[in-house]
Design an enzyme around this catalytic site. Structure first.
Site, PDB file in Angstrom:
ATOM      1  N   THR A 154      32.871  46.592 -10.004  1.00 42.58           N
ATOM      2  CA  THR A 154      33.199  45.570  -9.006  1.00 42.58           C
ATOM      3  C   THR A 154      33.891  44.405  -9.703  1.00 42.58           C
ATOM      4  O   THR A 154      33.500  44.014 -10.801  1.00 42.58           O
ATOM      5  CB  THR A 154      31.941  45.087  -8.254  1.00 42.58           C
ATOM      6  N   HIS A 179      16.193  49.714 -15.430  1.00 48.06           N
ATOM      7  CA  HIS A 179      15.444  49.867 -16.681  1.00 48.06           C
ATOM      8  C   HIS A 179      14.539  51.090 -16.663  1.00 48.06           C
ATOM      9  O   HIS A 179      14.040  51.524 -17.713  1.00 48.06           O
ATOM     10  CB  HIS A 179      14.597  48.613 -16.941  1.00 48.06           C
TER      11      HIS A 179
END
Length: 422
Positions: A341, A393
């Protein structure tokens, strides 16, 4: 011959849609393959075209109504000529029947006299919905439809012209007809508000973004990249590149190729999470976020590893044009193993992009800005860009995320690395 106008067959991932816009009114002529109605889903806008030359005979589903896959939204009369708007929607017919009798000449006469005789204004369902959402008094709106009916366009014009809301419009009994209070004084100092329903696309985007933040162990790592080498390369070859390929050389193709090489080195960043499974992809399908008036969409450039810079640029331009015109297909926005993006085109200096589930990472590009940098003990003014990598994560360790971002930085600062794969 009368035929049914049906909503398109939605993909399995789309449960229902909303009638966004009727481009033709009942009784209005249309040609074969001419656009007559848009159906908006939570991913794309689907177009329904006329099956042949003819007229819209009846509208069954008004703008704003929910429709299911393949549901009938209206009726089309093949080969008929325009009737000057004499045809009515089914909702209008039912309203007239409720006003006192069948939808014939008698009810039309009553409808035409209803508003002038002090009764309530006659509104189409779409107009009624818009009036309720904006707290507009229907009796204060001048109807331009058949028999004085108030259309959605009439309500919209009334709102845009600063018309009174329901609680502001004086009633017949409380305000004398000879009141000398100027209209300007009544609306002076008004704090205007406008309530607009959230589109299915924006609602879907909001749901996915909130879900990503709630369900992923998301965090972001940052770095900065010297854009001077790429900018000089682009300046040197942009004319010959455009002449040969018929497309301008931008920065996004460099980042797409750099990301592809980095993804091959760090497969976890190119993976996705499916329940308790981690799915590793042996290909690089990169989504490129595109901002439109309807919301943010992410078309996917597939198999980027096998594409050249020109091919990538052409795909990005094609998708950008389709996105702005609402022409993107669902198949063009599904899949994707990684997303890029670019908030820099709007002036963003730094941000933390949100994951595009079920992907495990997203790269954020930003504004190129000249800054003083220390180079070999000397201060130089260089065009720098902050890069942000948001990642899950649960799938990616901090070490992998940082190394992945550093790999992109190194390839952008030395584009030959992309060619040599070093």
């Amino acid at each position: 011959m009368s035929t049914e106008i049906k909503a398109p067959i939605f993909p399995e991932s789309v449960a229902e849609g909303t009638v966004a816009t009727w481009h033709k009114k009942p009784g209005e002529a249309c040609e074969r393959d001419e656009l007559i109605v848009d159906i908006e889903t939570d991913k794309v806008v689907l177009e329904v075209v006329a099956p042949a030359d003819g007229v819209i005979e009846e509208i069954i589903k008004d703008e704003g109504d929910t429709v299911e896959s393949g549901e009938v939204v209206g009726k089309f009369k093949e080969g008929a000529a325009a009737s000057g708007g004499s045809a009515k929607t089914s909702s209008e017919d039912s309203q007239e029947e409720q006003k006192g009798g069948p939808a014939g000449s008698e009810s039309k006469s009553e409808a035409s006299n209803e508003k002038s005789s002090g009764g309530e204004a006659i509104l189409s369902p779409a107009a009624r919905k818009l009036a309720d959402e904006n707290d507009v008094d229907p009796n204060a709106v001048q109807g331009t439809g058949k028999d004085g009916r108030v259309t959605k366009e009439d309500v919209q014009k009334h709102i845009e012209s600063g018309g009174k809301k329901a609680d502001e419009a004086p009633s017949v009994s409380s305000a004398p007809a000879t009141s000398e209070v100027p209209t300007a004084d009544i609306s002076a100092g008004e704090r205007a508000e406008k309530r607009v329903p959230m589109t299915r696309l924006r609602a879907s985007i909001a749901k996915r973004l909130v879900s990503a933040q709630q369900n992923a162990a998301m965090l972001t790592t940052f770095n900065e990249v010297n854009m001077k080498p790429v900018m000089e390369l682009r300046k040197q070859y942009k004319d010959s590149f455009e002449k040969r390929h018929g497309i301008k050389l931008g920065f996004m193709s460099f980042f797409a190729k750099a990301a592809t090489e980095a993804l091959k080195r760090f497969p976890a960043v190119n993976a996705s999470i499916d329940g308790n499974d981690m799915v590793y992809h042996g290909y690089q399908d990169i989504g490129v976020a595109v901002s439109t008036d309807r919301g943010l969409v992410v078309p996917v450039v597939r198999d980027v590893d096998g594409l050249g810079l020109a091919d990538i640029e052409k795909k990005i331009v094609e998708y950008g044009t389709k996105a702005k015109n609402g022409k993107l297909g669902i198949e063009e926005m599904t899949g994707g193993t990684f997303t890029i993006t670019n908030g820099g085109i709007f002036g963003s200096l730094i941000s933390t992009p949100i994951l595009n589930p079920p992907q495990t990472a997203i790269l954020g590009m930003h504004k190129i800005q000249e800054r003083p940098m220390a180079v070999n003990g000397q201060v130089e003014i260089l065009p720098m860009m902050y890069l942000a990598l948001s990642y899950d994560h649960r799938m990616i360790d901090g070490k992998e995320a940082v190394q992945f971002l550093v790999a992109i930085k190194e390839m952008i600062e030395d584009p030959t690395r992309i060619l040599l794969d070093v």
